[in-house]
Design an enzyme around this catalytic site. Sequence first.
Site, PDB file in Angstrom:
ATOM      1  CE  LYS A  13      -1.920   1.569  10.844  1.00  0.00           C
ATOM      2  NZ  LYS A  13      -2.359   2.365   9.652  1.00  0.00           N
ATOM      3  NE  ARG A  88     -10.850   1.294  12.365  1.00  0.00           N
ATOM      4  CZ  ARG A  88      -9.892   1.684  11.414  1.00  0.00           C
ATOM      5  NH1 ARG A  88      -9.374   2.933  11.349  1.00  0.00           N
ATOM      6  NH2 ARG A  88      -9.371   0.600  10.623  1.00  0.00           N
ATOM      7  NE  ARG A 122      -0.425   3.294  -2.729  1.00  0.00           N
ATOM      8  CZ  ARG A 122      -1.059   2.714  -1.522  1.00  0.00           C
ATOM      9  NH1 ARG A 122      -0.222   2.044  -0.759  1.00  0.00           N
ATOM     10  NH2 ARG A 122      -2.449   2.773  -1.223  1.00  0.00           N
ATOM     11  NE  ARG A 155      -4.875   0.596  -4.848  1.00  0.00           N
ATOM     12  CZ  ARG A 155      -4.420   0.016  -3.335  1.00  0.00           C
ATOM     13  NH1 ARG A 155      -4.530  -1.258  -3.345  1.00  0.00           N
ATOM     14  NH2 ARG A 155      -3.967   0.772  -2.634  1.00  0.00           N
ATOM     15  NE  ARG A 166      -7.754   5.460   2.206  1.00  0.00           N
ATOM     16  CZ  ARG A 166      -6.889   5.075   1.708  1.00  0.00           C
ATOM     17  NH1 ARG A 166      -6.436   5.343   0.388  1.00  0.00           N
ATOM     18  NH2 ARG A 166      -6.237   4.240   2.633  1.00  0.00           N
TER      19      ARG A 166
END
Length: 221
Positions: A13, A88, A122, A155, A166
Amino acid sequence: MRLILLGCPGAGKGTQATFITEKYHIPQISTGDILRSAIREGSELGKEVKAIVEGGHLVPDEMVIALVQQRIKQPDAAHGFLLDGFPRTVHQAEALQTLTPIDYVIDIDVPEEEIIRRLSGRRIHPASGRIYHVLYNPPKEADRDDITGELLIQRPDDSEETVRKRLQVYQTQTSPLRNYYQHFKTTDGVKMPYYLKIDGTGSVQDIKKTIFSILDKEAVI
């Protein structure tokens, strides 16, 4: 143009939002930015937000809606805006429709397993912020920064377990919202937003071209 950008974490996004706002000269408006701005300004509403956030609580819908209403009335949003992170929930979407018509809802759709590969792969160099990916942009030496040779880290938010949680939260919130816009029923005087579902597994440039091919038609109307 008044746009809503939907997509789960890792869907791309942010990249597409940059392309859209630069091309059409409209501001990107996120609820996070709005909340931080309200706190900095120290308005009465901002003070309420600060107390809620510092208390570790979620900002209530009605307060977020009021802040969004204030933001979209600012001069830079007079000719349109891109909303990222709002609405949301269906309740927020219904409230938004009473504030302003929405032209397009752009939903960047990426399969869950691809999102997990993107985010859990990542790796970060903490000192510089350089970002690598074990599959798509690997360092020259495994787990080492290309410049300094220092260890890279993952992370906590990018661990597979956290990413799955999530995504679960996002899907729980957003599935009803997608359904709302896909089956939006217009009433007198309310413009029906055009729901555009984009395959987010293609290249960044292909996704951009697909979005622009639709939005360019609106821009010349």
